[in-house]
Design an enzyme around this catalytic site. Structure first.
Site, mmCIF file in Angstrom:
data_model
loop_
_atom_site.group_PDB
_atom_site.id
_atom_site.type_symbol
_atom_site.label_atom_id
_atom_site.label_comp_id
_atom_site.label_asym_id
_atom_site.label_seq_id
_atom_site.Cartn_x
_atom_site.Cartn_y
_atom_site.Cartn_z
ATOM 1 N N GLN A 115 62.009 49.964 26.836
ATOM 2 C CA GLN A 115 61.526 50.091 28.220
ATOM 3 C C GLN A 115 60.142 50.735 28.237
ATOM 4 O O GLN A 115 59.525 50.847 29.278
ATOM 5 C CB GLN A 115 62.494 50.960 29.025
ATOM 6 N N VAL B 36 56.121 51.191 27.516
ATOM 7 C CA VAL B 36 54.969 50.275 27.569
ATOM 8 C C VAL B 36 53.868 50.721 26.601
ATOM 9 O O VAL B 36 52.781 50.157 26.596
ATOM 10 C CB VAL B 36 54.411 50.173 29.010
ATOM 11 N N HIS C 205 59.185 45.947 29.705
ATOM 12 C CA HIS C 205 58.331 46.229 30.869
ATOM 13 C C HIS C 205 56.854 45.999 30.600
ATOM 14 O O HIS C 205 56.011 46.483 31.344
ATOM 15 C CB HIS C 205 58.569 47.671 31.340
ATOM 16 N N CYS D 87 43.896 33.996 37.426
ATOM 17 C CA CYS D 87 43.744 32.942 36.419
ATOM 18 C C CYS D 87 44.519 33.231 35.138
ATOM 19 O O CYS D 87 44.462 32.462 34.185
ATOM 20 C CB CYS D 87 42.259 32.712 36.103
ATOM 21 N N CYS E 260 38.223 40.381 37.212
ATOM 22 C CA CYS E 260 38.261 39.406 36.123
ATOM 23 C C CYS E 260 36.863 38.857 35.850
ATOM 24 O O CYS E 260 36.184 38.410 36.780
ATOM 25 C CB CYS E 260 39.222 38.272 36.483
ATOM 26 N N CYS F 273 36.990 34.793 36.625
ATOM 27 C CA CYS F 273 37.134 34.209 37.972
ATOM 28 C C CYS F 273 36.902 35.210 39.093
ATOM 29 O O CYS F 273 36.979 34.850 40.262
ATOM 30 C CB CYS F 273 38.511 33.565 38.108
ATOM 31 N N SER G 151 67.478 57.644 30.221
ATOM 32 C CA SER G 151 68.476 58.025 31.226
ATOM 33 C C SER G 151 69.029 56.781 31.911
ATOM 34 O O SER G 151 69.959 56.871 32.711
ATOM 35 C CB SER G 151 67.863 58.964 32.261
#
Ligand code: ZN
Length: 257
Positions: free
Chosen positions: A82, A84, A100, A111, A159, A162, A201
């Site tokens: 879980q 990251v 996650h 994009c 970005c 785009c 937990s």
């Protein structure tokens, strides 16, 4: 194997909840608020800019290294995390699945272009030279606790392909884990003999549901975690110890077996 924030505390990544599962920090950013509100994006990226250096400096701890060894011994077939922070991968785990997402990646919501978070940090710092990135405490997702006074003038990255909206490639609160990722993890559970929870937990349903599935599949379920978890009634075995030394001892014992 399902791991949570407790696996990374020794690496300097703080946890969100105390031993009784109570929330210890200001409420995190919700996905819907982030995509709808430029003000929420400014607040997120300002805190993220402050919190990132600490996350970038974090190194795998004893728990990550022990789990990589258990994996190499083929005692662990899949590590679903879980977290990251990417520390399982950096410890050498080949099977880690980041349920996650990963804080070291940024994705364009328009994009789908992907960017490395360190590159986005350079953009953030170049566009916001007056924001200090030290002195803040950081949350597990790279968010930092700082006061919200200076958000108005904060420039958020966009970005470069785009001009679209950028978001860290992590599952926010209020956002679903992508279905193929859940299916991948569920498939690993179905093929496993048993499931071990380390340092979580299980407050988030996205993790807890694997315990429900393990119980429904009649797989033995165990945990190494300090403090209460949402799945306590389901565990055949629960060890309330810091996970690093315990898993290290286990890997060593199995090396000698
Ligand atoms: Zn784009």
């Amino acid at each position: 194997m399902l791991t949570g924030a407790g696996t990374s505390t020794a690496s300097g990544i703080p946890v969100y909840r105390d031993a009784d599962g109570r929330w210890m920090r200001p409420a995190p950013v919700m996905y819907q608020d982030f995509v709808r509100s430029p003000a929420v994006q400014r607040r997120y990226w300002r805190r993220s800019m402050a919190g990132w250096p600490r996350v970038a400096r974090a190194r795998p701890g004893a728990a990550h290294r022990a789990l990589a060894r258990l994996e190499a011994q083929q005692r662990v077939t899949r590590i679903v995390t879980q977290n990251v922070d990417g520390l399982h991968e950096r410890a050498g785990s080949a099977t880690a699945l980041a349920l996650h997402g990963r804080i070291d990646a940024v994705v364009c919501l328009d994009c789908a272009a992907r960017f490395a978070r360190p590159d986005i940090q350079c953009v953030l710092e170049a566009c916001n030279p007056r924001c200090r990135s030290d002195g803040a405490t950081s949350a597990p997702d790279g968010d930092a606790d700082i006061d919200d006074g200076a958000d108005v003038a904060f420039a958020i990255p966009e970005c470069t392909h785009c001009g679209g909206m950028l978001k860290p490639d992590v599952v926010f609160f209020g956002e679903s884990v992508p279905k193929p990722r859940v299916a991948d993890a569920r498939d690993a559970l179905e093929r496993a003999d048993a499931m071990l929870v380390v340092g979580s937990s299980l407050a988030a349903y996205s993790g807890f549901r694997f315990c429900e599935w393990a119980a429904a599949l009649q797989k033995p379920l165990a945990a190494v975690n300090i403090g209460r978890t949402r799945a306590d009634p389901l565990f055949a075995l629960k060890v309330s110890e810091p996970c690093g030394p315990l898993l290290d001892a286990l890997a060593q014992q199995l090396d000698n077996a």
